[in-house]
Design an enzyme around this catalytic site. Structure first.
Site, PDB file in Angstrom:
ATOM      1  N   ARG A  99      -3.380  10.243  28.546  1.00 47.60           N
ATOM      2  CA  ARG A  99      -2.722   8.972  28.888  1.00 47.60           C
ATOM      3  C   ARG A  99      -1.895   9.255  30.124  1.00 47.60           C
ATOM      4  NH1 ARG A  99       0.220   4.752  24.930  1.00 47.60           N
ATOM      5  NH2 ARG A  99      -1.995   4.271  24.733  1.00 47.60           N
ATOM      6  N   HIS A 135      -7.985   0.886  29.801  1.00 46.33           N
ATOM      7  CA  HIS A 135      -7.669   1.391  28.459  1.00 46.33           C
ATOM      8  C   HIS A 135      -8.960   1.281  27.626  1.00 46.33           C
ATOM      9  CE1 HIS A 135      -5.439   2.734  25.122  1.00 46.33           C
ATOM     10  NE2 HIS A 135      -4.619   1.716  24.912  1.00 46.33           N
ATOM     11  N   GLN A 165      -9.175   1.237  23.759  1.00 41.45           N
ATOM     12  CA  GLN A 165      -8.641  -0.009  23.198  1.00 41.45           C
ATOM     13  C   GLN A 165      -9.740  -1.070  23.169  1.00 41.45           C
ATOM     14  OE1 GLN A 165      -5.271  -0.842  22.104  1.00 41.45           O
ATOM     15  NE2 GLN A 165      -6.499  -2.506  21.298  1.00 41.45           N
ATOM     16  N   ASP A 190      -1.431  -9.208  25.855  1.00 38.86           N
ATOM     17  CA  ASP A 190      -0.797  -7.885  25.937  1.00 38.86           C
ATOM     18  C   ASP A 190       0.584  -8.092  26.553  1.00 38.86           C
ATOM     19  OD1 ASP A 190      -0.278  -5.142  26.056  1.00 38.86           O
ATOM     20  OD2 ASP A 190      -1.522  -4.805  27.827  1.00 38.86           O
ATOM     21  N   CYS A 221      -3.087  -5.796  21.572  1.00 42.76           N
ATOM     22  CA  CYS A 221      -3.294  -4.338  21.463  1.00 42.76           C
ATOM     23  C   CYS A 221      -2.063  -3.635  20.893  1.00 42.76           C
ATOM     24  CB  CYS A 221      -3.672  -3.764  22.817  1.00 42.76           C
ATOM     25  SG  CYS A 221      -2.402  -4.007  24.069  1.00 42.76           S
ATOM     26  N   ARG A 229      -8.505   1.308  16.140  1.00 43.45           N
ATOM     27  CA  ARG A 229      -8.364   2.299  17.217  1.00 43.45           C
ATOM     28  C   ARG A 229      -8.897   3.657  16.750  1.00 43.45           C
ATOM     29  NH1 ARG A 229      -4.796   1.997  21.051  1.00 43.45           N
ATOM     30  NH2 ARG A 229      -6.236   3.541  21.900  1.00 43.45           N
TER      31      ARG A 229
END
Ligand code: CP
Ligand code: NVA
Length: 312
Positions: free
Chosen positions: A100, A132, A135, A229, A269, A297
């Site tokens: 990340r 992402h 996701q 989001d 998310c 996830r």
């Protein structure tokens, strides 16, 4: 020139539409093999995480592997040593490096540093400022669980067309979804994103499409999924006040849900900011599937890892 056949997933479109479907099938299947037995996965985090870290660690365990989570400050990317040296070091112990990162280019540098190594080490994007992808896999898995199929579903994303949105729209068109995005000027997908989506939709040939509209009501009309989001992504904290002001009309609330299809579900998310991009009622209401999505996830990452281990 790559010395090993490792596959990497930095963007969702690093998978073909067939591969995307294969990952989702693996994510939904019971675990019967341990492709990561005696192998490790290094999970490097430059930003905080609740879901991705835990989902990735558990997915690795379920496939028989050993995860090691590393906060970026422990290895000091480009501070204590270069990103390339960290990647090569981790790659000498681990079959997978998940990261990340604040800047997407860090992932590309990891891939470049690992490509000349004799053994395959797959790099997975666990969120960057650009995409992402893991996701988006969980998002599609959740939509498939809610409606049975992906092709022809109508999905509306409302708010900041950010990293999560970019992976979602590209995954969606690859799966035959009719995708609409409503974002204010300055927060919309760029022409490159739209062209990329059109190309992906054409290659997949499943009838997927992407339309960007200014009006959130237009996006929500008849949608089967409403998605949003946060308005302030990690790394954008200095712009928080401006973003909250610019994005304030783009909220998922009960009035917007009323415009969607009667069977519509609400996705996010997470983490959520109740009262900003989504109301408490929308997040906690009967249409919300956000915690099913959060659980997915783990299943999605397990599917992705199983696919990568099988294909390289
Ligand atoms: N959705 C998501 O990536 O959550 P985390 O930031 O908690 O990992
Ligand atoms: N867009 C958000 C997603 C968090 C999971 C961010 O990048 O912070």
């Amino acid at each position: 020139m790559s010395a090993n056949p490792a596959r990497h997933v930095l963007k969702i479109s690093d998978l073909t539409s067939d591969e995307l479907a294969e990952v989702l099938a693996l994510a939904s299947a019971p675990v019967t093999t341990a492709p990561l037995a005696h192998l490790g996965a290094a999970l490097v985090f430059e930003h905080p995480s609740a879901r991705t870290r835990n989902a990735a660690e558990m997915a690795v365990v379920q496939l028989g592997g050993h995860p090691i989570t590393i906060r970026a400050e422990e290895v000091g990317l480009d501070r204590r040593e270069t990103v390339e040296d960290v990647a090569r070091t981790l790659g000498s112990y681990h079959r997978v490096v998940g990261a990340r990162v604040a800047r997407h280019g860090t992932l590309e540098r990891m891939v470049a540093a690992l490509s000349s190594r004799p053994h395959a080490v797959s790099v997975i994007n666990l969120l960057s400022d650009v995409e992402h992808p893991s996701q988006a896999l969980a998002d599609l898995l959740t939509i498939a669980q809610c409606f049975g199929t992906l092709k022809g579903r109508r999905v509306a994303y409302v708010g900041d067309a950010n990293n999560v949105c970019r992976s979602l729209v590209h995954a969606a068109v690859m799966a035959g979804i009719e995708m609409r995005v409503a974002a204010p000027e300055g927060y919309q997908l760029g022409p490159d994103d739209l062209e990329h989506a059109a190309r992906l939709a054409g290659e997949a040939g499943l009838g997927g499409s992407l339309r960007q509209v200014a009006s959130l009501e237009e996006a929500a009309e008849g949608a089967e999924v409403l998605y949003t989001d946060v308005w302030v992504s990690m790394g954008q904290e200095a712009e928080a006040a401006q973003r909250r002001s610019d994005l304030s009309p783009y909220q998922i609330n009960e009035a917007l849900i009323a415009r969607a299809a009667p069977e519509a579900v609400v996705l996010h998310c997470l983490p959520a900011h109740r009262g900003e991009e989504i109301t408490e009622g929308a997040l906690e209401g009967e249409r919300s599937r956000v915690f099913e999505q959060a659980e997915n996830r783990m299943h999605a990452l397990r599917g992705l890892l199983a696919f990568l281990l099988g294909s390289s």
